[in-house]
Design a protein around this motif. Structure first.
Motif, PDB file in Angstrom:
ATOM      1  N   PRO A 350      28.136  62.701  29.988  1.00  0.00           N
ATOM      2  CA  PRO A 350      29.237  63.591  29.606  1.00  0.00           C
ATOM      3  C   PRO A 350      30.578  63.112  30.173  1.00  0.00           C
ATOM      4  O   PRO A 350      30.634  62.477  31.234  1.00  0.00           O
ATOM      5  N   THR A 351      31.644  63.407  29.454  1.00  0.00           N
ATOM      6  CA  THR A 351      32.969  63.320  30.054  1.00  0.00           C
ATOM      7  C   THR A 351      33.197  64.634  30.803  1.00  0.00           C
ATOM      8  O   THR A 351      32.461  65.601  30.610  1.00  0.00           O
ATOM      9  N   TRP A 352      34.221  64.638  31.635  1.00  0.00           N
ATOM     10  CA  TRP A 352      34.542  65.873  32.352  1.00  0.00           C
ATOM     11  C   TRP A 352      36.012  66.160  32.214  1.00  0.00           C
ATOM     12  O   TRP A 352      36.860  65.317  32.527  1.00  0.00           O
ATOM     13  N   THR A 353      36.330  67.337  31.684  1.00  0.00           N
ATOM     14  CA  THR A 353      37.717  67.780  31.582  1.00  0.00           C
ATOM     15  C   THR A 353      38.026  68.700  32.759  1.00  0.00           C
ATOM     16  O   THR A 353      37.321  69.692  32.977  1.00  0.00           O
ATOM     17  N   VAL A 354      39.045  68.361  33.510  1.00  0.00           N
ATOM     18  CA  VAL A 354      39.381  69.135  34.702  1.00  0.00           C
ATOM     19  C   VAL A 354      39.760  70.564  34.293  1.00  0.00           C
ATOM     20  O   VAL A 354      40.700  70.757  33.508  1.00  0.00           O
ATOM     21  N   PRO A 355      39.031  71.579  34.802  1.00  0.00           N
ATOM     22  CA  PRO A 355      39.343  72.973  34.439  1.00  0.00           C
ATOM     23  C   PRO A 355      40.587  73.478  35.167  1.00  0.00           C
ATOM     24  O   PRO A 355      40.997  72.908  36.188  1.00  0.00           O
ATOM     25  N   ILE A 381      44.969  60.788  32.136  1.00  0.00           N
ATOM     26  CA  ILE A 381      45.861  61.893  31.772  1.00  0.00           C
ATOM     27  C   ILE A 381      46.299  61.706  30.322  1.00  0.00           C
ATOM     28  O   ILE A 381      46.722  60.605  29.925  1.00  0.00           O
ATOM     29  N   TYR A 382      46.207  62.782  29.533  1.00  0.00           N
ATOM     30  CA  TYR A 382      46.640  62.750  28.136  1.00  0.00           C
ATOM     31  C   TYR A 382      47.709  63.816  27.915  1.00  0.00           C
ATOM     32  O   TYR A 382      47.609  64.934  28.456  1.00  0.00           O
ATOM     33  N   ASP A 383      48.724  63.481  27.097  1.00  0.00           N
ATOM     34  CA  ASP A 383      49.725  64.491  26.764  1.00  0.00           C
ATOM     35  C   ASP A 383      49.259  65.303  25.566  1.00  0.00           C
ATOM     36  O   ASP A 383      48.147  65.106  25.049  1.00  0.00           O
ATOM     37  N   SER A 384      50.095  66.234  25.091  1.00  0.00           N
ATOM     38  CA  SER A 384      49.715  67.132  23.993  1.00  0.00           C
ATOM     39  C   SER A 384      49.476  66.386  22.685  1.00  0.00           C
ATOM     40  O   SER A 384      48.796  66.890  21.794  1.00  0.00           O
ATOM     41  N   ALA A 385      50.009  65.176  22.556  1.00  0.00           N
ATOM     42  CA  ALA A 385      49.808  64.369  21.342  1.00  0.00           C
ATOM     43  C   ALA A 385      48.590  63.470  21.453  1.00  0.00           C
ATOM     44  O   ALA A 385      48.277  62.707  20.532  1.00  0.00           O
ATOM     45  N   TYR A 402      49.182  68.840  30.227  1.00  0.00           N
ATOM     46  CA  TYR A 402      48.333  67.661  30.044  1.00  0.00           C
ATOM     47  C   TYR A 402      46.849  68.042  30.042  1.00  0.00           C
ATOM     48  O   TYR A 402      46.469  69.115  30.496  1.00  0.00           O
ATOM     49  N   ARG A 403      46.036  67.096  29.518  1.00  0.00           N
ATOM     50  CA  ARG A 403      44.584  67.172  29.665  1.00  0.00           C
ATOM     51  C   ARG A 403      44.162  66.050  30.603  1.00  0.00           C
ATOM     52  O   ARG A 403      44.718  64.949  30.550  1.00  0.00           O
ATOM     53  N   TYR A 404      43.163  66.331  31.411  1.00  0.00           N
ATOM     54  CA  TYR A 404      42.708  65.368  32.420  1.00  0.00           C
ATOM     55  C   TYR A 404      41.216  65.133  32.189  1.00  0.00           C
ATOM     56  O   TYR A 404      40.400  66.023  32.411  1.00  0.00           O
ATOM     57  N   ILE A 405      40.852  63.941  31.730  1.00  0.00           N
ATOM     58  CA  ILE A 405      39.475  63.675  31.319  1.00  0.00           C
ATOM     59  C   ILE A 405      38.895  62.509  32.115  1.00  0.00           C
ATOM     60  O   ILE A 405      39.472  61.412  32.153  1.00  0.00           O
ATOM     61  N   GLN A 406      37.729  62.765  32.714  1.00  0.00           N
ATOM     62  CA  GLN A 406      37.027  61.737  33.477  1.00  0.00           C
ATOM     63  C   GLN A 406      36.008  61.043  32.581  1.00  0.00           C
ATOM     64  O   GLN A 406      35.226  61.695  31.882  1.00  0.00           O
TER      65      GLN A 406
END
Length: 527
Positions: A350-355, A381-385, A402-406
């Motif tokens: 799985p990936t992990w999205t920081v809650p 780190i990903y922006d809204s786009a 932002y979204r933060y995905i491991q």
């Protein structure tokens, strides 16, 4: 043409009318009629029934045409006996006016019609309250806790009571409506066991440092008294200040009963458990009995059952425990929620999205100290786009943008797999990159999700597909580092619950109340 147009309009009108929903009358559920016998009975004033503000009570006496029903001595005796002895089931007799009812019974032959009607109504009202409390508990967990998601238990008390009343089977009603689960029975047994202990008057134990075998410490006198009281130490003892071998073995037995490291070292955890009085332990048992009445009465054929304070997960199939796992649960600040659900999917790699909570409390402070904090943990780190953001360009004043995905991998926060199930708290079961935690005694360490030891074997078992998900195939999937989902086709319910007391083989078993729920719950029960 006009006639044709008129005909079409009529057809459309009729067609729409057919599609209109039919009004289905609401059928009010009525209780069966009460079969009255020849004993003394009087009419009851419906206005008096109304003062109880109970729709159930009103319906009950509708079934008797508003006449008294408890003329039979045997039936009254059974009800009175149940209410007087309700303490054996963890309830409070005075919640059901047991003393007042007993006074009515002592002069029943001399009661006026009005008094007899009052007595009759009080018998019904309090016995139905008692039955409701036995079936679904006295308190409503949804009003007490925000993180308890349990299905509401419904109970048609009138139907159950009147059928037993008419068939002269009141003596079986109480047993029939209570939970049949093994743990609930263990709790009732625990209450019976603790009631067999004498009152205790041992003084509080103060020990400032750890005590090990062969040490001399004045606290050992009271420690030995507690061990003798709880029967972890047998026979007589000289009660010296020396930590001898006999006491050492007794301490290990005590520690095992309380879920402590059974090493014989007397530290703060052991002292805290020793300092519980008989009364406090009894209150703890009663609080747990109440909790079990909130839980579902009928367990599924196959299920995972998690006891949060015990840090344990058991897989039960056809009433047989087939797998047991150590788990890590949420801290007292980030509690693991109480949930009843159904397992749906296993996700490998799985990936992990920081809650949000971890972002606010952990990630943002760390990023402010070190902009490479996320990169070092393989988190992008990903922006809204959806574009990758360089840590140096990250706006610390707007971290929620932002979204933060491991990325997947052995060191992912979710480990190598997770198990999903529907819930309102965004929690799941998963592996962990902190696998050394399972060796700890206190495992209240997570942010709310449940971390499971040796999860890949668990996944292989529940997927139950030797062709697609054998150990070798799962190893291949893991090695690919590609996120892969597998549907769980065999139905498993999930019971993620909380209990800190029970009994086994006539021994009392306790666990630390890691979320501090027991004392508060008992106080509310006796309020």
């Amino acid at each position: 043409m006009n006639k044709l147009y008129f005909f079409l309009v009529i057809c459309i009108f009729v067609g729409c009318k057919k599609d209109a929903p039919k009004i289905v009358p609401v059928v009010k559920k009525t209780a069966p009629a009460i079969i009255l016998t020849d004993e003394r009975k009087v009419d009851i004033d419906t206005a008096f029934i109304g003062t109880f503000k109970s729709e159930t009570l009103k319906q009950f006496y509708n079934s008797s045409e508003n006449k008294t029903v408890w003329g039979d001595l045997k039936k009254r005796t059974y009800v009175l006996s149940q209410l007087e002895n309700s303490e054996k089931l963890g309830l409070n007799p005075e919640d059901y006016k047991a003393s007042r009812l007993k006074k009515f019974e002592s002069k029943v032959t001399k009661l006026s019609d009005t008094e007899l009607a009052t007595y009759d109504i009080l018998l019904t009202y309090n016995f139905e309250k008692y039955l409701n409390h036995l079936y679904k508990g006295k308190l409503d967990p949804k009003k007490l806790y925000r993180d308890w998601d349990l299905e509401e238990k419904t109970f048609d008390v009138n139907n159950v009571l009147i059928k037993a009343f008419n068939k002269n089977k009141l003596d079986s009603i109480v047993d029939n409506i209570q939970s049949k689960s093994h743990t609930y029975k263990q709790l009732l047994k625990a209450l019976e066991i603790i009631n067999s202990f004498p009152d205790d008057d041992v003084k509080n134990i103060d020990a400032l440092s750890k005590i090990t075998l062969r040490d001399t410490n004045s606290a050992l006198i009271n420690i030995k008294k507690r061990l003798l009281f709880w029967k972890d130490m047998n026979g007589r003892d000289s009660l010296t200040k020396i930590y001898d071998q006999k006491t050492f073995e007794s301490v290990k037995e005590f520690q095992a009963r309380h879920g402590l490291a059974s090493d014989g070292v007397i530290g703060p955890g052991t002292i805290s458990a020793l300092n519980y009085s008989k009364e406090k332990r009894k209150q703890q048992i009663i609080a747990n009995i109440e909790r079990w009445r909130w839980f579902t009465t009928d367990l599924a054929e196959n299920y995972f059952i998690i006891n949060i304070p015990d840090y344990s997960l058991n897989v039960v199939e056809n009433q047989d425990t087939v797998l047991t796992r150590n788990i890590v649960v949420g801290t007292s600040k980030r509690k693991t929620p109480i949930i009843t659900s159904t397992l749906k999917t296993v996700v490998f790699n799985p990936t992990w999205t920081v809650p949000p909570t971890i972002l606010k409390e952990d990630v943002v402070p760390a990023m402010k100290r070190n902009r490479n904090y996320l990169a070092n943990k393989n988190i992008t780190i990903y922006d809204s786009a959806g574009k990758v953001v360089d840590p140096s360009a990250w706006n610390e004043n707007k971290p929620g943008n932002y979204r933060y995905i491991q990325s997947p991998g052995f060191n992912n926060s979710l480990g190598l797999m997770k198990i999903l199930f529907p819930n309102n708290h965004s929690v799941y079961l998963h592996d962990t990159n902190h696998r050394n935690y399972f060796g700890r005694n206190n495992r209240s360490l997570s942010s709310g999700c449940v971390r499971v030891e040796n999860p890949l074997e668990l996944a292989e078992h529940i997927l139950d597909n030797s062709e697609r998900y054998s150990k070798e195939k799962i190893d291949t999937i893991i090695a690919s580092k590609k996120t892969t989902s597998a549907k769980i086709t065999k139905k498993y319910s999930l019971y993620q619950w909380y209990w800190t007391a029970w009994s086994e083989k006539n021994q009392l078993i306790f666990r630390a109340d890691i979320y501090n729920l027991d004392s508060d719950l008992y106080a509310k029960l006796r309020n």
